[in-house]
Design an enzyme around this catalytic site. Structure first.
Site, PDB file in Angstrom:
ATOM      1  N   LEU A  52      -5.257 -33.080 -20.058  1.00 50.20           N
ATOM      2  CA  LEU A  52      -5.452 -32.073 -21.095  1.00 50.20           C
ATOM      3  C   LEU A  52      -6.433 -31.060 -20.509  1.00 50.20           C
ATOM      4  O   LEU A  52      -7.524 -31.423 -20.077  1.00 50.20           O
ATOM      5  CB  LEU A  52      -6.024 -32.723 -22.357  1.00 50.20           C
ATOM      6  N   ASP A  53      -6.029 -29.793 -20.439  1.00 52.95           N
ATOM      7  CA  ASP A  53      -6.837 -28.763 -19.790  1.00 52.95           C
ATOM      8  C   ASP A  53      -8.258 -28.701 -20.354  1.00 52.95           C
ATOM      9  O   ASP A  53      -8.461 -28.972 -21.545  1.00 52.95           O
ATOM     10  CB  ASP A  53      -6.194 -27.383 -19.956  1.00 52.95           C
ATOM     11  N   PRO A  54      -9.246 -28.299 -19.520  1.00 52.85           N
ATOM     12  CA  PRO A  54     -10.618 -28.135 -20.027  1.00 52.85           C
ATOM     13  C   PRO A  54     -10.707 -27.204 -21.232  1.00 52.85           C
ATOM     14  O   PRO A  54     -11.533 -27.406 -22.114  1.00 52.85           O
ATOM     15  CB  PRO A  54     -11.371 -27.553 -18.818  1.00 52.85           C
ATOM     16  N   ALA A  56      -8.608 -26.944 -23.551  1.00 53.04           N
ATOM     17  CA  ALA A  56      -7.953 -27.560 -24.707  1.00 53.04           C
ATOM     18  C   ALA A  56      -8.825 -28.667 -25.275  1.00 53.04           C
ATOM     19  O   ALA A  56      -9.608 -29.300 -24.564  1.00 53.04           O
ATOM     20  CB  ALA A  56      -6.595 -28.122 -24.305  1.00 53.04           C
ATOM     21  N   ARG A 186       1.075 -22.683 -22.820  1.00 55.63           N
ATOM     22  CA  ARG A 186       0.701 -21.313 -22.457  1.00 55.63           C
ATOM     23  C   ARG A 186       1.960 -20.503 -22.119  1.00 55.63           C
ATOM     24  O   ARG A 186       2.030 -19.309 -22.425  1.00 55.63           O
ATOM     25  CB  ARG A 186      -0.312 -21.299 -21.315  1.00 55.63           C
TER      26      ARG A 186
END
Length: 313
Positions: A52-54, A56, A186
């Site tokens: 999970l992206d930073p 997010a 995205r």
């Protein structure tokens, strides 16, 4: 002369088996969140179930001990997100971190947004973004992007099960997305912006569900840190919580031993691509399997020691 530093106290690790539903905070990588939780629980073995992206927040299931054998199940599961789009702007990264490349006026109706969402619902093709962790020749695409190198990427088919408007305030659009694994939100935001004719980038993202587990049952790192060790351990769900939407099959004592040895068995049960298998005790998860033509085919198996640990927990 300064006093010598006191030696760092070594943490005594221990075997823990279960799943922690973590509500990952903004700005922290999935691995950093995993390491903090692992340290708080003094766990020997741990892994997360997909990055999970930073930028997010939200649900990040963490697996400990025997549960790590089923982390791929969560990785492959359908996901749900709440995403906020900044309409009228496109960025170099597709999100709020990038340089704004173009600005366009936003003059939309709700009907136009609903129509665009409908066009992106169902099976669609996505080209993975350059600013992603997808690997090319052993290196993440975002590493090439940071060097100004563009790598050709093949389109991938994903399924958007649902795409609904949660809130719309002129340039800020919040949507709820239910989708298959591998969907880039995205990219979905950029595609939606182009369909609307104004462009868009992702300004905020929150994962709300993964398979059968939901962020409403998750805990933050701060709340976990404020607990006693006993309370932290009590937050662990059993490993089969990741398999909760699979059918269950129970074996007797003699069949249990054979299953744990990896032997195929004949069973009086309907064929299924995935089942969770238990011993005589309903709490004794043995592992995963599939059923084909009445034959139980073992998948990921727990060791007898892991089964006993779960029973004694």
């Amino acid at each position: 002369m300064s006093a010598p530093k006191a030696p760092r106290q070594r943490i005594q690790r221990r075997a823990l088996h279960g799943v922690l539903l973590l509500d990952k905070p903004l700005g922290l990588s999935s691995n950093d969140a995993l390491q903090k939780a692992k340290w708080l629980l003094r766990a020997e073995k741990a892994g997360h179930t997909g990055t999970l992206d930073p930028l997010a927040t939200g649900l990040l299931p963490l697996c400990f001990g025997a549960a790590t054998k089923f982390s791929q199940v969560s990785l492959d599961a359908d996901k749900a997100y709440e995403a906020t789009l900044r309409l009228g702007q496109t960025s170099s990264t597709g999100d709020a971190e990038g340089e704004i490349l173009r600005e366009r006026p936003v003059a939309l109706s709700r009907e136009q947004i609903e129509a665009a969402c409908a066009r992106l619902t169902g099976e669609i093709e996505q080209v993975p973004p350059m600013h992603s962790a997808l690997k090319h020749q052993g290196k993440a695409l975002y590493e090439y992007a940071r060097q100004g190198i563009e790598i050709e990427r093949a389109a991938r088919r994903v399924t958007i099960h649902a795409l609904d408007i949660l809130d719309w305030q002129h340039e800020a659009l919040t949507i709820a997305v239910r989708c298959t694994k591998g969907t880039y939100i995205r990219t979905l935001a950029e595609d939606l912006g182009e369909l609307l004719g104004c462009g868009a980038h992702l300004s905020a993202l929150r994962r709300t569900a993964s398979g059968p587990v939901h962020v409403r049952d998750a805990i933050s790192l701060d709340a976990l840190a404020a607990m006693s060790e006993t309370e932290r351990e009590a937050m662990l769900r059993p490993p089969d919580s990741l398999l909760a939407d699979w059918p269950a099959l129970r074996l007797d004592g003699q069949e249990t031993a054979k299953f744990l040895n990896g032997l195929r068995r004949r069973v009086a049960a309907a064929d299924a691509p995935h089942v969770r298998v238990y011993g005589p005790d309903a709490q004794a998860l043995l592992g995963s399997a599939s059923i084909t033509a009445g034959e139980l085919i073992p998948g990921r198996l727990l060791s007898p020691q892991e089964v006993n640990s779960l029973l004694s927990a």
